[in-house]
Design a protein around this motif. Sequence first.
Motif, PDB file in Angstrom:
ATOM      1  N   TRP A 140      -2.617 -25.535   6.596  1.00 49.23           N
ATOM      2  CA  TRP A 140      -1.212 -25.101   7.399  1.00 49.23           C
ATOM      3  C   TRP A 140      -1.432 -23.585   7.913  1.00 49.23           C
ATOM      4  O   TRP A 140      -0.802 -23.309   9.053  1.00 49.23           O
ATOM      5  N   GLN A 141      -2.060 -23.295   7.100  1.00 40.31           N
ATOM      6  CA  GLN A 141      -2.325 -21.360   7.718  1.00 40.31           C
ATOM      7  C   GLN A 141      -3.544 -21.282   9.370  1.00 40.31           C
ATOM      8  O   GLN A 141      -2.251 -20.345   9.984  1.00 40.31           O
ATOM      9  N   PRO A 142      -4.826 -21.969   9.364  1.00 37.64           N
ATOM     10  CA  PRO A 142      -4.786 -21.445  10.654  1.00 37.64           C
ATOM     11  C   PRO A 142      -4.543 -22.506  11.329  1.00 37.64           C
ATOM     12  O   PRO A 142      -3.921 -22.397  12.952  1.00 37.64           O
ATOM     13  N   ILE A 143      -3.602 -23.517  11.554  1.00 40.31           N
ATOM     14  CA  ILE A 143      -2.691 -23.998  12.340  1.00 40.31           C
ATOM     15  C   ILE A 143      -1.460 -23.156  12.862  1.00 40.31           C
ATOM     16  O   ILE A 143      -0.473 -22.997  13.809  1.00 40.31           O
ATOM     17  N   LEU A 144      -0.265 -21.960  11.614  1.00 40.38           N
ATOM     18  CA  LEU A 144       0.359 -21.416  11.611  1.00 40.38           C
ATOM     19  C   LEU A 144      -0.438 -20.412  12.810  1.00 40.38           C
ATOM     20  O   LEU A 144       0.469 -19.912  13.457  1.00 40.38           O
ATOM     21  N   ALA A 145      -2.006 -19.483  12.256  1.00 43.31           N
ATOM     22  CA  ALA A 145      -2.284 -18.627  13.509  1.00 43.31           C
ATOM     23  C   ALA A 145      -2.386 -19.415  14.205  1.00 43.31           C
ATOM     24  O   ALA A 145      -2.086 -18.679  15.091  1.00 43.31           O
ATOM     25  N   GLY A 146      -2.318 -20.648  15.082  1.00 42.87           N
ATOM     26  CA  GLY A 146      -2.530 -20.683  15.996  1.00 42.87           C
ATOM     27  C   GLY A 146      -1.308 -20.805  16.863  1.00 42.87           C
ATOM     28  O   GLY A 146      -1.341 -20.718  18.277  1.00 42.87           O
ATOM     29  N   VAL A 147      -0.495 -21.155  16.594  1.00 43.27           N
ATOM     30  CA  VAL A 147       1.039 -21.395  16.823  1.00 43.27           C
ATOM     31  C   VAL A 147       1.439 -20.205  17.003  1.00 43.27           C
ATOM     32  O   VAL A 147       1.883 -19.938  18.054  1.00 43.27           O
ATOM     33  N   LEU A 148       1.194 -18.931  16.522  1.00 42.91           N
ATOM     34  CA  LEU A 148       1.677 -17.965  16.229  1.00 42.91           C
ATOM     35  C   LEU A 148       0.773 -16.980  17.495  1.00 42.91           C
ATOM     36  O   LEU A 148       1.382 -15.962  18.022  1.00 42.91           O
ATOM     37  N   LEU A 149      -0.656 -17.270  17.728  1.00 45.31           N
ATOM     38  CA  LEU A 149      -1.529 -17.153  18.884  1.00 45.31           C
ATOM     39  C   LEU A 149      -1.125 -17.792  19.855  1.00 45.31           C
ATOM     40  O   LEU A 149      -0.141 -16.655  20.820  1.00 45.31           O
ATOM     41  N   SER A 150      -0.431 -18.418  20.450  1.00 47.13           N
ATOM     42  CA  SER A 150       0.347 -19.126  21.374  1.00 47.13           C
ATOM     43  C   SER A 150       1.577 -18.449  21.541  1.00 47.13           C
ATOM     44  O   SER A 150       2.058 -17.957  23.043  1.00 47.13           O
ATOM     45  N   PHE A 151       2.201 -17.979  21.051  1.00 44.23           N
ATOM     46  CA  PHE A 151       3.132 -17.845  20.944  1.00 44.23           C
ATOM     47  C   PHE A 151       3.534 -16.301  21.097  1.00 44.23           C
ATOM     48  O   PHE A 151       4.209 -16.554  22.125  1.00 44.23           O
ATOM     49  N   VAL A 203       2.397  -7.381  17.055  1.00 40.55           N
ATOM     50  CA  VAL A 203       1.575  -6.211  16.781  1.00 40.55           C
ATOM     51  C   VAL A 203       1.855  -7.261  15.286  1.00 40.55           C
ATOM     52  O   VAL A 203       1.420  -7.393  14.469  1.00 40.55           O
ATOM     53  N   PHE A 204       3.132  -7.470  15.266  1.00 41.45           N
ATOM     54  CA  PHE A 204       3.840  -7.958  13.205  1.00 41.45           C
ATOM     55  C   PHE A 204       3.371  -9.396  13.636  1.00 41.45           C
ATOM     56  O   PHE A 204       2.977 -10.076  13.162  1.00 41.45           O
ATOM     57  N   ALA A 205       2.976 -10.458  15.025  1.00 42.03           N
ATOM     58  CA  ALA A 205       2.635 -11.761  14.655  1.00 42.03           C
ATOM     59  C   ALA A 205       1.211 -12.016  14.093  1.00 42.03           C
ATOM     60  O   ALA A 205       0.322 -12.343  13.827  1.00 42.03           O
ATOM     61  N   LEU A 206       0.166 -11.173  15.464  1.00 43.01           N
ATOM     62  CA  LEU A 206      -1.106 -10.362  14.532  1.00 43.01           C
ATOM     63  C   LEU A 206      -1.622  -9.680  13.378  1.00 43.01           C
ATOM     64  O   LEU A 206      -2.267 -10.470  13.056  1.00 43.01           O
ATOM     65  N   LEU A 207      -0.166  -9.770  12.574  1.00 41.86           N
ATOM     66  CA  LEU A 207      -0.611  -9.275  11.123  1.00 41.86           C
ATOM     67  C   LEU A 207      -0.597 -10.343  10.568  1.00 41.86           C
ATOM     68  O   LEU A 207      -1.140 -10.604   9.049  1.00 41.86           O
ATOM     69  N   ILE A 208       0.393 -10.927  10.859  1.00 44.25           N
ATOM     70  CA  ILE A 208       0.779 -12.053  10.808  1.00 44.25           C
ATOM     71  C   ILE A 208      -1.260 -13.471  10.171  1.00 44.25           C
ATOM     72  O   ILE A 208      -1.070 -13.960   9.353  1.00 44.25           O
ATOM     73  N   ILE A 209      -1.851 -13.043  12.091  1.00 46.93           N
ATOM     74  CA  ILE A 209      -1.944 -14.324  12.366  1.00 46.93           C
ATOM     75  C   ILE A 209      -3.740 -13.272  11.458  1.00 46.93           C
ATOM     76  O   ILE A 209      -4.403 -14.506  11.173  1.00 46.93           O
ATOM     77  N   HIS A 210      -3.631 -12.341  11.194  1.00 45.84           N
ATOM     78  CA  HIS A 210      -4.668 -11.966   9.700  1.00 45.84           C
ATOM     79  C   HIS A 210      -4.490 -12.163   8.651  1.00 45.84           C
ATOM     80  O   HIS A 210      -5.604 -12.670   7.856  1.00 45.84           O
ATOM     81  N   VAL A 211      -3.774 -11.689   8.408  1.00 50.07           N
ATOM     82  CA  VAL A 211      -3.760 -12.719   6.792  1.00 50.07           C
ATOM     83  C   VAL A 211      -3.683 -14.245   6.437  1.00 50.07           C
ATOM     84  O   VAL A 211      -4.503 -14.750   5.504  1.00 50.07           O
ATOM     85  N   LEU A 212      -2.681 -14.970   7.470  1.00 45.86           N
ATOM     86  CA  LEU A 212      -3.479 -16.298   7.230  1.00 45.86           C
ATOM     87  C   LEU A 212      -5.271 -16.556   7.581  1.00 45.86           C
ATOM     88  O   LEU A 212      -5.711 -17.209   6.768  1.00 45.86           O
ATOM     89  N   THR A 213      -5.520 -15.373   8.662  1.00 47.16           N
ATOM     90  CA  THR A 213      -6.804 -16.180   8.550  1.00 47.16           C
ATOM     91  C   THR A 213      -8.124 -15.773   6.781  1.00 47.16           C
ATOM     92  O   THR A 213      -8.551 -16.039   6.903  1.00 47.16           O
ATOM     93  N   VAL A 214      -7.136 -14.105   6.978  1.00 45.69           N
ATOM     94  CA  VAL A 214      -8.130 -13.597   5.020  1.00 45.69           C
ATOM     95  C   VAL A 214      -8.252 -15.151   4.385  1.00 45.69           C
ATOM     96  O   VAL A 214      -8.920 -15.725   4.122  1.00 45.69           O
TER      97      VAL A 214
END
Length: 223
Positions: A140-151, A203-214
Amino acid sequence: MFTSVWHTLLVATISTFIAFMTMLPVSYYFAGRKSRFQIIVEILILLPLVLPPTVVGLVLLNVLGRNDLVGGFLWDTFDFSFIFSLSGAIVATTIIILPIMYQGLKSAFLSIDHELVWAAETLSANKKQIFTKIILPNCWQPILAGVLLSFCRAMGEFGASLMVAGYIEGKTDTIASSIYFMVQQGDMRTAIYLGLINVIIGVFALLIIHVLTVRQSQLMRGM
């Protein structure tokens, strides 16, 4: 100014949802098996990634226009047109983000340890149980990261959206189109404000993506 922000969030949210619901079964199918039609489908999905957005917009104009096949049918039957409307912006933006959504979801599904799936199959779990109890909880974490990147990409869409929806203040204006026309009109102050709003959200979305990726990387190392 606030209307363009609202329109941008609306278009990005709906486009992301449509792209997610469309690409979820497709990416899951192609991540789990090989098909002779896979290359054709993937080319069609990924093509907007290598084309200028204005070319995508041009294609949509020649499909959704009132004198064209799909657009003409909708206009004659339902008195509805995608051209010069937020609906058109949503369609254009959805097409643009499909490649990002597909690649993100497919990568997420490919990251699953197949031994977990095989173990579930040996315990007589059906496909629905495997997907909901094994696949989703573990990716679910990489899925959410992909969704946020698309957003984020949807929020920045300009070329295809402008071609289809145009710029009508209060009706089809988005942050990207408003910035362009504000600069054209010499209203740099409003353009800068809108740009800052877009940057903050991004920036806010990318920070979330970074946390999820880590977190996902830590989880994979732990396994």
